[in-house]
Design an enzyme around this catalytic site. Sequence first.
Site, short mmCIF file in Angstrom:
data_model
loop_
_atom_site.label_atom_id
_atom_site.label_comp_id
_atom_site.label_asym_id
_atom_site.label_seq_id
_atom_site.Cartn_x
_atom_site.Cartn_y
_atom_site.Cartn_z
N ASP A 11 0.89 -1.03 -0.14
CA ASP A 11 0.01 -0.02 0.05
C ASP A 11 1.11 1.13 0.05
O ASP A 11 1.97 1.12 0.20
CB ASP A 11 -0.94 -0.06 1.05
CG ASP A 11 -1.74 1.23 1.36
OD1 ASP A 11 -2.45 1.66 0.64
OD2 ASP A 11 -1.67 2.00 2.53
N MET A 12 0.46 2.33 -0.32
CA MET A 12 1.33 3.73 -0.42
C MET A 12 1.14 4.55 0.89
O MET A 12 1.85 4.86 1.65
CB MET A 12 0.98 4.12 -1.71
CG MET A 12 2.16 5.60 -1.87
SD MET A 12 1.97 6.42 -3.41
CE MET A 12 0.39 7.35 -3.07
N ASP A 13 -0.01 5.08 0.83
CA ASP A 13 -0.39 6.04 1.95
C ASP A 13 -0.45 5.30 3.26
O ASP A 13 -1.20 4.56 3.79
CB ASP A 13 -1.51 6.65 1.82
CG ASP A 13 -1.91 7.40 0.21
OD1 ASP A 13 -0.78 8.33 0.32
OD2 ASP A 13 -2.66 7.12 -0.51
N ASP A 167 -1.62 -0.69 6.03
CA ASP A 167 -1.73 0.05 7.32
C ASP A 167 -3.18 0.19 7.75
O ASP A 167 -3.79 1.04 8.57
CB ASP A 167 -1.16 1.22 7.33
CG ASP A 167 -1.61 2.32 6.45
OD1 ASP A 167 -1.82 3.58 6.94
OD2 ASP A 167 -2.11 2.11 5.34
#
Length: 188
Positions: A11-13, A167
């Site tokens: 995931d990025m954010d 997250d």
Amino acid sequence: MYAQYDGLIFDMDGTILDTEPTHRKAWDEVLGRYGMRFDLEAMIGLNGSPTWRIAQAVIELNQADLDPHQLAREKTDAVKAILLDTVQPLPLVEVVKEWYGRRPMSVGTGSESAIAEALLNHLDLRRYFTAVVAADHVKNHKPAPDTFLLCAELMGVSPAKCVVFEDADFGIQAARDAGMAAVDVRLL
């Protein structure tokens, strides 16, 4: 530690990039124009969702008569204006660097592709990833498994041989529904 997997998906954010404070600042700015507010806990609960879905929740909370897609565009524009100067990589980016060249890796994000690509390029991280799958690449967003399934397909790896770093609860659910192992980075 991750040698048993043939593909790594991030995931990025909030997972590899510390974008959350910038996203909240952009929401404050945009919603302030309309005299609207948002519930921070509710917004955190929507982490991993596409921007238009968060906008829809905010509109419902404020009982406003606005188009969620237009509000999402305004928020995306606000993010673009401040993001590149403020975002920093999170410690998990070391896992990305460690596994680069050893396993195919991809990003599966609820952000729009324009933002994801701009951020990853700006921070010189894009080169590590075989693919970046963003909100505008799939019809069904997290918690549906589509984002991560497309990552696996683009990497040429069976979903059962992928591990997802996430997250957000929506992302963990999406990974599990895709038949993938999930690492909740909040517990690292």
